[in-house]
Enzyme design. Structure first.
Site, PDB file in Angstrom:
ATOM      1  N   GLY A  55      17.172   3.457   7.405  1.00 13.86           N
ATOM      2  CA  GLY A  55      16.842   5.107   7.494  1.00 13.86           C
ATOM      3  C   GLY A  55      18.356   5.680   7.757  1.00 13.86           C
ATOM      4  N   CYS A  82      18.191  -3.155   8.173  1.00 13.47           N
ATOM      5  CA  CYS A  82      19.185  -2.184   8.399  1.00 13.47           C
ATOM      6  C   CYS A  82      18.726  -1.307   9.793  1.00 13.47           C
ATOM      7  CB  CYS A  82      19.527  -1.348   7.373  1.00 13.47           C
ATOM      8  SG  CYS A  82      21.037  -0.568   7.176  1.00 13.47           S
ATOM      9  N   TYR A  83      18.422  -0.093   9.500  1.00  9.71           N
ATOM     10  CA  TYR A  83      18.100   1.023  10.660  1.00  9.71           C
ATOM     11  C   TYR A  83      16.738   0.086  11.260  1.00  9.71           C
ATOM     12  CZ  TYR A  83      16.187   4.641  13.538  1.00  9.71           C
ATOM     13  OH  TYR A  83      15.788   5.325  14.646  1.00  9.71           O
ATOM     14  N   HIS A 172      20.649  -5.136   2.983  1.00  8.87           N
ATOM     15  CA  HIS A 172      19.344  -4.633   1.971  1.00  8.87           C
ATOM     16  C   HIS A 172      18.893  -5.847   1.062  1.00  8.87           C
ATOM     17  CE1 HIS A 172      18.889  -0.538   3.722  1.00  8.87           C
ATOM     18  NE2 HIS A 172      20.362  -0.508   3.505  1.00  8.87           N
ATOM     19  N   GLU A 174      16.431  -5.923  -0.193  1.00  7.54           N
ATOM     20  CA  GLU A 174      15.434  -5.684  -1.356  1.00  7.54           C
ATOM     21  C   GLU A 174      15.867  -5.302  -2.585  1.00  7.54           C
ATOM     22  OE1 GLU A 174      16.225  -4.300   1.183  1.00  7.54           O
ATOM     23  OE2 GLU A 174      16.072  -1.910   1.082  1.00  7.54           O
ATOM     24  N   SER A 226       1.241  11.942 -24.321  1.00  8.74           N
ATOM     25  CA  SER A 226       2.488  12.215 -25.095  1.00  8.74           C
ATOM     26  C   SER A 226       2.829  10.780 -25.958  1.00  8.74           C
ATOM     27  CB  SER A 226       3.766  12.232 -24.508  1.00  8.74           C
ATOM     28  OG  SER A 226       4.068  11.000 -23.727  1.00  8.74           O
ATOM     29  N   GLY A 227       2.134   9.919 -25.811  1.00  8.55           N
ATOM     30  CA  GLY A 227       2.103   8.585 -26.655  1.00  8.55           C
ATOM     31  C   GLY A 227       3.244   7.705 -25.910  1.00  8.55           C
ATOM     32  N   GLY A 228       4.041   8.036 -24.819  1.00 10.14           N
ATOM     33  CA  GLY A 228       5.076   7.408 -24.126  1.00 10.14           C
ATOM     34  C   GLY A 228       4.110   6.248 -23.243  1.00 10.14           C
ATOM     35  N   VAL A 229       4.774   5.354 -22.689  1.00 13.30           N
ATOM     36  CA  VAL A 229       4.218   4.364 -21.884  1.00 13.30           C
ATOM     37  C   VAL A 229       3.567   4.941 -20.847  1.00 13.30           C
ATOM     38  CG1 VAL A 229       4.776   2.356 -20.367  1.00 13.30           C
ATOM     39  CG2 VAL A 229       6.091   2.710 -22.454  1.00 13.30           C
ATOM     40  N   ASP A 230       4.294   5.945 -19.985  1.00 15.07           N
ATOM     41  CA  ASP A 230       3.505   6.341 -18.776  1.00 15.07           C
ATOM     42  C   ASP A 230       2.422   7.271 -19.061  1.00 15.07           C
ATOM     43  OD1 ASP A 230       5.987   5.105 -17.756  1.00 15.07           O
ATOM     44  OD2 ASP A 230       6.965   7.069 -17.412  1.00 15.07           O
ATOM     45  N   SER A 231       2.413   8.170 -19.919  1.00 19.02           N
ATOM     46  CA  SER A 231       1.239   8.963 -20.065  1.00 19.02           C
ATOM     47  C   SER A 231       0.038   8.170 -20.788  1.00 19.02           C
ATOM     48  CB  SER A 231       1.442  10.200 -20.779  1.00 19.02           C
ATOM     49  OG  SER A 231       1.465   9.756 -22.318  1.00 19.02           O
ATOM     50  N   SER A 232       0.418   7.162 -21.516  1.00 17.29           N
ATOM     51  CA  SER A 232      -0.581   6.154 -22.135  1.00 17.29           C
ATOM     52  C   SER A 232      -1.271   5.319 -21.026  1.00 17.29           C
ATOM     53  CB  SER A 232      -0.027   5.461 -23.151  1.00 17.29           C
ATOM     54  OG  SER A 232       0.323   6.091 -24.131  1.00 17.29           O
ATOM     55  N   LYS A 369       8.644   1.058 -13.368  1.00 21.24           N
ATOM     56  CA  LYS A 369       8.338   0.932 -14.969  1.00 21.24           C
ATOM     57  C   LYS A 369       7.906  -0.529 -15.520  1.00 21.24           C
ATOM     58  CE  LYS A 369       8.995   3.245 -18.837  1.00 21.24           C
ATOM     59  NZ  LYS A 369       8.585   4.633 -18.979  1.00 21.24           N
TER      60      LYS A 369
END
Ligand code: XMP
Length: 513
Positions: A55, A82-83, A172, A174, A226-232, A369
């Site tokens: 933080g 960290c914090y 960190h 991560e 849209s046909g992109g990965v995310d909207s599909s 992603k």
């Protein structure tokens, strides 16, 4: 079915969702909760472990976030980052001060030495790079804690009270820059918290579907595909969750790659949803006719998209929910402290103003992603859709340089399809993050058979990048380039010369327009 749960307690750091993602990657269910969540509520979740995030504050600041000290009495292990580490030290009786110049203040990659008898570092190398970002220093560690890692500048970059299961690290684990960072998180989960690894993307899918059903009830849902990965993937998730209550509007602007529109339609044929494909090629081309300037093209396409979508939405009438495929990297966090302002970048800018709906649903908001791709596979979407590379909203309109015609678009589509086919056949698609062909508006003289040609020059672009903000041009082997060039000039009418773009970004951009 209930799962072992780890709670990531959020103190306003940059990497909170990344920590959650790492925990999921290790096969453990995880939820991010604000540090202000009442202890009783956290207890009721029966966590097997807590991770305190970083933080922006110093623990000795007046307004610094704190925890109820009773959290340390629950008998549940804690990993402070960290914090989070400093807060644990501070709360349990240690002392944290501002680091003196050049002593214990550390930023960036730092050589670190680990005590591998500590459970957190079990089975890992004794030395490695860690990613530091702290200005504060633990002048005194609390009673019961041992020092388990150090750097040349700082004797206590990791502390542990193994009896109580409390661990703290100043760096960190991560982020990718920390070598074996994920292994340290895995050790915390499996060696300290007793995780069994009972969480998978399949479970994530089921939980998401259940949550969506609960929220939507018998309401109507609208999604711009849209046909992109995310909207599909968002569409597939909603299709699975609410079936016929979902209407997907797929605006086919005629600026997509070869066969793409049909592929998208085919991928959704298996669900019983309302799938509306609007063939809007003619009206987009009409609006774009004679327009050569890239930003104008973008603007026209964006506006026309909204018009078409709006017309379709009107036919459906009032909907209750509008779905957006926003994913975590789209959520840009700005501001500091626990009052962080979150702006989100919408895939289809401006839509909500034009459609009558009650609420937005963003079912992928917490995923990265590659997690979205995995979820897509889980939902049964085909690999070509799930692994699709980024494709700009304005589509091929910004890859035909200058003014557009259907003929030029078709020429580019054919050439681009060959390029993609050969890159995939050579296995180069694994190393390249984005690649496409550009139809330039330069014509040059060539010779084919016995005749003179005067045709267009096609440019090939391929880049490696992790964030698309900077990029390097991909070193595609010459023989692969040779095959691509030969095939395109032989098979695609109107192209007689191929060039390969060898500029990085900056100074060039990835797209040509
Ligand atoms: P540039 O060309 O700016 O591209 O280096 C960076 C990334 O963004 C994509 N891009 C766009 N995406 N609408 C989009 O949705 C656009 O107008 C647009 N322009 C570029 C580009 O494909 C690359 O992945």
């Amino acid at each position: 079915m209930s799962h072992q749960t780890v709670i990531v307690l959020d103190f306003g750091g940059q990497y909170n969702q990344l920590i959650a993602r790492r925990v999921r990657e290790c096969g453990v269910y995880c939820e991010v909760k604000p540090y202000t969540t009442p202890l009783e509520q956290l207890k009721a979740m029966e966590p097997i472990g807590f991770i305190f995030t970083g933080g922006p504050n110093s623990v000795y600041d007046e307004k610094a976030p704190h925890v109820d000290p009773a959290i340390f009495e629950l008998g549940v292990p804690v990993l402070g980052i960290c914090y989070g580490c400093q807060l644990m030290a501070h709360t349990l009786g240690g002392q944290v001060t501002a680091a003196q110049e050049d002593t214990a203040r550390e930023y960036g990659k730092t050589e670190t030495y680990y005590d591998t008898t500590c459970k957190l570092f079990k089975g890992l190398p004794e030395q490695g790079i860690s990613w530091m970002s702290h200005g504060d220093y633990m002048a005194k560690v609390p009673e019961g804690f041992a020092l388990t890692a150090h750097t040349d500048a700082c004797p206590n970059v990791a502390i542990a009270d193994e009896k109580r299961g409390f661990y703290g690290v100043q760096y960190h684990p991560e982020v990718n820059h920390t070598q074996h960072g994920v292994d340290m998180i895995r050790n915390f989960l499996y060696e300290v918290c007793g995780a069994t690894g009972d969480w998978t993307m399949g479970d994530y899918k089921n939980t998401a579907i259940r949550d969506i059903r609960e929220k939507v009830g018998d309401g109507k849902v609208l999604l711009a595909l849209s046909g992109g990965v995310d909207s599909s993937v968002a569409a597939a998730l909603l299709a699975e969750a609410v079936g016929k209550q979902l209407t997907c509007v797929f605006v086919d602007h005629g600026l997509m790659r070869k066969n793409e529109g049909d592929e998208v339609e085919a991928a959704f044929a298996r669900w019983d949803i309302n799938f509306v494909r609007v063939d809007a090629e003619a009206r987009f081309l009409l609006k774009l006719a004679g327009e050569a300037e890239p930003e104008r093209k973008r603007k026209i396409i964006g506006e026309e998209f909204i018009r078409v979508f709006e017309e379709e939405a009107k036919k459906i009438g009032r909907v209750d929910y509008l779905v957006q495929g926003t994913i975590y990297p789209d959520v840009i966090e700005s501001g500091a402290g626990d009052a962080a302002v979150i702006k989100s970048h919408h895939n289809v800018g401006g839509l909500p103003d034009y459609v009558d709906f009650k609420e937005i649903i963003e079912p992928l908001r917490l995923l990265f992603k590659d997690e979205v791709r995995q979820l897509g596979r889980e939902l049964g979407l085909p690999e070509y859709l799930v692994m699709r590379q980024p494709f700009p909203g304005p589509g091929l309109a910004i890859r035909v340089i200058g003014d557009l015609t259907k003929e030029k678009l078709d020429t580019l589509r054919d050439a681009d399809a060959i390029y993609r086919e050969e890159i995939a056949a050579a296995g180069e698609d694994k190393n390249i993050n984005q690649y496409f062909a550009v139809l330039t508006n330069t014509r040059s003289v060539g010779v084919m058979g016995d005749g003179r040609t005067y045709d267009y020059t096609l440019a090939l672009r391929a880049v490696t990048t992790s964030d698309f903000m900077t990029a390097d041009w991909a070193r595609i082997p010459y023989d692969v380039l040779d095959r691509i060039s030969t095939r395109i000039v032989n098979e695609v009418k109107g192209i007689n010369r191929i060039v390969y773009d060898i500029t990085s970004k900056p100074p060039a951009t990835i797209e040509w327009e």
